[in-house]
Design a protein around this motif. Structure first.
Motif, short mmCIF file in Angstrom:
data_model
loop_
_atom_site.label_atom_id
_atom_site.label_comp_id
_atom_site.label_asym_id
_atom_site.label_seq_id
_atom_site.Cartn_x
_atom_site.Cartn_y
_atom_site.Cartn_z
N ARG A 1 12.73 58.48 17.83
CA ARG A 1 11.49 58.74 17.11
C ARG A 1 11.80 58.56 15.62
N VAL A 2 10.97 57.76 14.97
CA VAL A 2 11.10 57.50 13.53
C VAL A 2 9.88 58.09 12.85
N THR A 3 10.11 58.97 11.87
CA THR A 3 9.01 59.52 11.09
C THR A 3 9.14 59.00 9.67
N LYS A 4 8.13 58.24 9.26
CA LYS A 4 8.10 57.69 7.91
C LYS A 4 7.09 58.49 7.09
N TYR A 5 7.39 58.68 5.82
CA TYR A 5 6.51 59.45 4.96
C TYR A 5 5.90 58.55 3.89
N HIS B 1 4.96 69.04 9.99
CA HIS B 1 5.99 68.04 10.26
C HIS B 1 6.55 67.47 8.96
N ASN B 2 7.08 68.36 8.14
CA ASN B 2 7.70 67.94 6.88
C ASN B 2 9.06 67.30 7.17
N PRO B 3 9.67 66.63 6.19
CA PRO B 3 10.93 65.93 6.44
C PRO B 3 12.05 66.81 7.00
N GLU B 4 12.13 68.05 6.57
CA GLU B 4 13.17 68.94 7.07
C GLU B 4 12.98 69.22 8.56
N GLN B 5 11.72 69.48 8.96
CA GLN B 5 11.43 69.71 10.38
C GLN B 5 11.72 68.46 11.20
N GLY C 1 15.59 65.82 15.20
CA GLY C 1 16.35 64.64 15.60
C GLY C 1 15.67 63.33 15.27
N ASP C 2 14.57 63.37 14.53
CA ASP C 2 13.89 62.12 14.14
C ASP C 2 14.74 61.37 13.13
N VAL C 3 14.61 60.05 13.13
CA VAL C 3 15.09 59.25 12.02
C VAL C 3 14.00 59.40 10.96
N VAL C 4 14.36 59.89 9.78
CA VAL C 4 13.38 60.19 8.75
C VAL C 4 13.50 59.16 7.63
N VAL C 5 12.39 58.45 7.37
CA VAL C 5 12.37 57.43 6.33
C VAL C 5 11.55 57.96 5.16
N LEU C 6 12.26 58.18 4.06
CA LEU C 6 11.64 58.65 2.82
C LEU C 6 11.77 57.54 1.78
#
Length: 160
Positions: free
Chosen positions: A84-88, A44-48, A53-58
């Motif tokens: 869905r928000v994915t934070k790294y 589940h890297n940022p590109e995936q 469709g996730d909101v990606v917080v880097l």
């Protein structure tokens, strides 16, 4: 023959009109309709995450920020929505937040099991009344969940 067809057609029109009138007289409550979130593909890297469709917080910004804006608009207007928000983390570990708004409350799920320093106890859940803003000591503004049943809620997303 024409008379029979005309009679059948007239009966169908009358039945359709009666059915439509009856449907207008009854109040129908629809259940909360949410579609399931796309499957999480490990690692589940940022590109995936962005492609799902996730909101990606880097640490360098936000990808798919328009999806967060749409979710916030729907919450403000009291329309059902989900995001869905994915934070790294600094180390690159994904922490996944799923928010489902039913028109009155937000069902929140937190999953840090894919982060190297995360929990192995599974997903945490909470129910919150809304979304507010908080200012950090450094002056940055974040969206946070408010009125949650559990005292500590790990969700925040920077305001762009």
């Amino acid at each position: 023959m024409k008379r029979v067809l005309l009679t059948v057609l007239l009966v169908l029109i009358v039945l359709t009109a009666l059915t439509a009138c009856e449907a207008n007289d009854q109040k129908v409550d629809f259940p909360v309709m949410t579609k399931s979130f796309p499957e999480i593909i490990d690692p589940h890297n940022p590109e995936q995450a962005e492609q799902s469709g996730d909101v990606v917080v880097l640490h360098g910004g936000i990808l798919n920020g328009d999806k967060w804006n749409t979710f916030m608009k729907n919450v403000k207007e009291k329309h059902q929505a989900q995001v869905r928000v994915t934070k790294y983390t600094i180390e690159g570990g994904p922490i996944i937040h799923e928010l489902i708004y039913d028109g009155t409350a937000i069902q929140f799920t937190y999953d840090d099991s894919r982060d190297l320093y995360g929990s192995t106890q599974g997903r945490a859940n909470d129910t919150c009344k809304g979304i507010g803003m908080m200012k950090s000591e450094q002056g940055r503004i974040f969206y946070v969940l408010t009125g949650c049943e559990k005292e500590e809620n790990p969700f925040s997303i920077p305001k762009r």
